[in-house]
Scaffold this motif. Structure first.
Motif, PDB file in Angstrom:
ATOM      1  N   TRP A  90      33.146  48.270  40.776  1.00 56.68           N
ATOM      2  CA  TRP A  90      32.346  47.411  39.897  1.00 56.68           C
ATOM      3  C   TRP A  90      32.197  45.992  40.438  1.00 56.68           C
ATOM      4  O   TRP A  90      31.281  45.274  40.051  1.00 56.68           O
ATOM      5  N   LEU A  91      33.094  45.598  41.352  1.00 56.69           N
ATOM      6  CA  LEU A  91      33.028  44.251  41.931  1.00 56.69           C
ATOM      7  C   LEU A  91      33.095  44.370  43.447  1.00 56.69           C
ATOM      8  O   LEU A  91      34.126  44.760  43.999  1.00 56.69           O
ATOM      9  N   PRO A 137      44.688  38.322  35.267  1.00 56.26           N
ATOM     10  CA  PRO A 137      45.318  37.692  36.431  1.00 56.26           C
ATOM     11  C   PRO A 137      44.556  38.025  37.717  1.00 56.26           C
ATOM     12  O   PRO A 137      44.096  39.164  37.886  1.00 56.26           O
ATOM     13  N   PRO A 138      44.415  37.076  38.626  1.00 52.39           N
ATOM     14  CA  PRO A 138      43.734  37.367  39.898  1.00 52.39           C
ATOM     15  C   PRO A 138      44.348  38.552  40.639  1.00 52.39           C
ATOM     16  O   PRO A 138      43.630  39.315  41.298  1.00 52.39           O
ATOM     17  N   ASP A 139      45.678  38.717  40.533  1.00 53.12           N
ATOM     18  CA  ASP A 139      46.321  39.807  41.264  1.00 53.12           C
ATOM     19  C   ASP A 139      45.873  41.170  40.750  1.00 53.12           C
ATOM     20  O   ASP A 139      45.867  42.136  41.505  1.00 53.12           O
ATOM     21  N   LEU A 140      45.490  41.252  39.472  1.00 51.66           N
ATOM     22  CA  LEU A 140      44.964  42.524  38.961  1.00 51.66           C
ATOM     23  C   LEU A 140      43.713  42.923  39.728  1.00 51.66           C
ATOM     24  O   LEU A 140      43.540  44.097  40.095  1.00 51.66           O
ATOM     25  N   LEU A 141      42.842  41.945  39.988  1.00 49.01           N
ATOM     26  CA  LEU A 141      41.631  42.242  40.745  1.00 49.01           C
ATOM     27  C   LEU A 141      41.941  42.541  42.202  1.00 49.01           C
ATOM     28  O   LEU A 141      41.350  43.462  42.789  1.00 49.01           O
ATOM     29  N   ARG A 142      42.849  41.803  42.805  1.00 46.81           N
ATOM     30  CA  ARG A 142      43.167  42.041  44.212  1.00 46.81           C
ATOM     31  C   ARG A 142      43.702  43.449  44.432  1.00 46.81           C
ATOM     32  O   ARG A 142      43.424  44.074  45.459  1.00 46.81           O
ATOM     33  N   VAL A 186      37.880  47.202  43.098  1.00 48.65           N
ATOM     34  CA  VAL A 186      37.422  45.883  43.522  1.00 48.65           C
ATOM     35  C   VAL A 186      37.447  45.810  45.045  1.00 48.65           C
ATOM     36  O   VAL A 186      38.454  46.130  45.679  1.00 48.65           O
ATOM     37  N   LEU A 187      36.334  45.383  45.625  1.00 51.46           N
ATOM     38  CA  LEU A 187      36.227  45.205  47.076  1.00 51.46           C
ATOM     39  C   LEU A 187      35.677  43.817  47.345  1.00 51.46           C
ATOM     40  O   LEU A 187      34.462  43.585  47.219  1.00 51.46           O
ATOM     41  N   VAL A 188      36.540  42.886  47.672  1.00 49.17           N
ATOM     42  CA  VAL A 188      36.132  41.524  47.978  1.00 49.17           C
ATOM     43  C   VAL A 188      36.884  41.072  49.221  1.00 49.17           C
ATOM     44  O   VAL A 188      38.118  41.116  49.258  1.00 49.17           O
TER      45      VAL A 188
END
Length: 323
Positions: free
Chosen positions: A240-241, A265-270, A275-277
């Motif tokens: 999704w990201l 928290p940012p770590d959840l996304l990392r 998530v692919l950033v």
């Protein structure tokens, strides 16, 4: 499932003028994407009808697969779905993956005047629709007298190129749907739980790493219940990201902004597999890691809308496609 080759999926570009749209599809095909998809919604910014759009895409391409991402079962009778799908499979030379879902977006139901039943009823109806579809793809006259559908001697026509039928992509975020995907799907797609009927911060949190692990467990429970082997089901995830950055510092800053927006928290996304950033090198390593750890090889690189900067993904796809 682990060790399967990467196949990349992206939402078909929006149609401005037809010639430019066809050219863009051919660029997507040339960049190494396996599949384009079209979502099935009436509201929230979606504008294209999947079966019509994918038929047009078939005429503009030669190898690109054409995925319904996914058809809302409540919007369509299975007898009509079978005929549309079989026809598209014939016209495309066998390039249709048939994505099917129970329906979830509340605004679709409200705007189109479709009764919105509880999730359990919608999933039950999808389960029965799959039985009907498989019966109709068998080409022999089907007799089915169920809770939601009745078929009286209908033979599915035309016969599709892919035998015995186009592969089914089934997915979702809840235990019942993902167990169904494990039992009946050829591709099982992991997404957030959509029980709320709309997207939001809850969907972001539901794709945390530990939640995705639990969702994969539900898929495997469905596979075991049906006596299926690991190689019978391809595991897919909807990213999704997705953002390709020039540096890791730029990636960290972007993740921090998105995390703040959604209150996570940012770590959840990392850590989220959805998530692919990062830089192309970092994302290539990350996708190999996700395949080794979780078995994901079928990858949708957007959240159902055409990516804002699709060319930025070309180096990543060219590097990994088919490996």
């Amino acid at each position: 499932m682990v060790g399967m080759v990467f196949r990349f999926v992206v939402t078909a570009p929006e149609i401005t003028d037809v010639r430019s749209w066809q050219d863009e599809l051919r660029r997507i095909e040339g960049a190494g994407f396996d599949t384009v998809g079209v979502a099935d919604h009436f509201t929230e910014g979606w504008a294209m009808e999947p079966m019509v759009t994918l038929t047009a895409a078939a005429m503009a391409t030669t190898t690109l697969r054409l995925q319904t991402s996914v058809l809302g079962n409540d919007y369509r009778l299975p007898a009509r779905v079978q005929r549309l799908a079989a026809t598209l499979d014939v016209l495309s030379g066998g390039r249709l993956p048939l994505g099917l879902g129970a329906g979830w977006l509340t605004s679709d139901y409200q705007a189109a005047g479709i009764p919105l039943d509880p999730p359990g009823v919608r999933i039950e109806r999808l389960e029965e629709a799959i039985v009907v579809l498989k019966g109709l793809f068998d080409s022999r006259p089907l007799h089915h007298d169920g809770t939601h559908y009745r078929i009286d001697g209908l033979a599915g026509r035309p016969e599709p190129v892919q035998r015995p039928r186009p592969p089914f992509l089934l997915g979702g975020g809840s235990p019942r749907v993902l167990r169904l995907a494990g039992r009946e799907g050829d591709v099982a797609s992991i997404v957030a739980s959509l029980r709320a009927g709309a997207l939001g911060a809850h969907a972001v949190a539901d794709l945390a790493e530990e939640r995705v692990v639990g969702k994969l467990d539900w898929v495997r429970e469905g596979m075991v219940s049906a006596g299926r082997a690991e190689d019978d089901v391809t595991l897919s995830i909807n990213h999704w990201l997705v953002r390709v950055t020039a540096t890791e510092a730029e990636a960290d800053a972007f993740i921090a902004r998105v995390a703040d927006k959604h209150g996570v928290p940012p770590d959840l996304l990392r850590r989220s597999p959805a998530v692919l950033v990062g830089t192309v090198d970092r994302l290539a390593d990350r996708l190999v890691e996700l395949r080794e750890r979780f078995g994901f090889s079928h990858l949708q690189l957007d959240a159902g809308f055409p990516p804002a900067d699709l060319p930025s993904l070309f180096p990543l796809v060219s590097r990994l496609a088919g490996t």
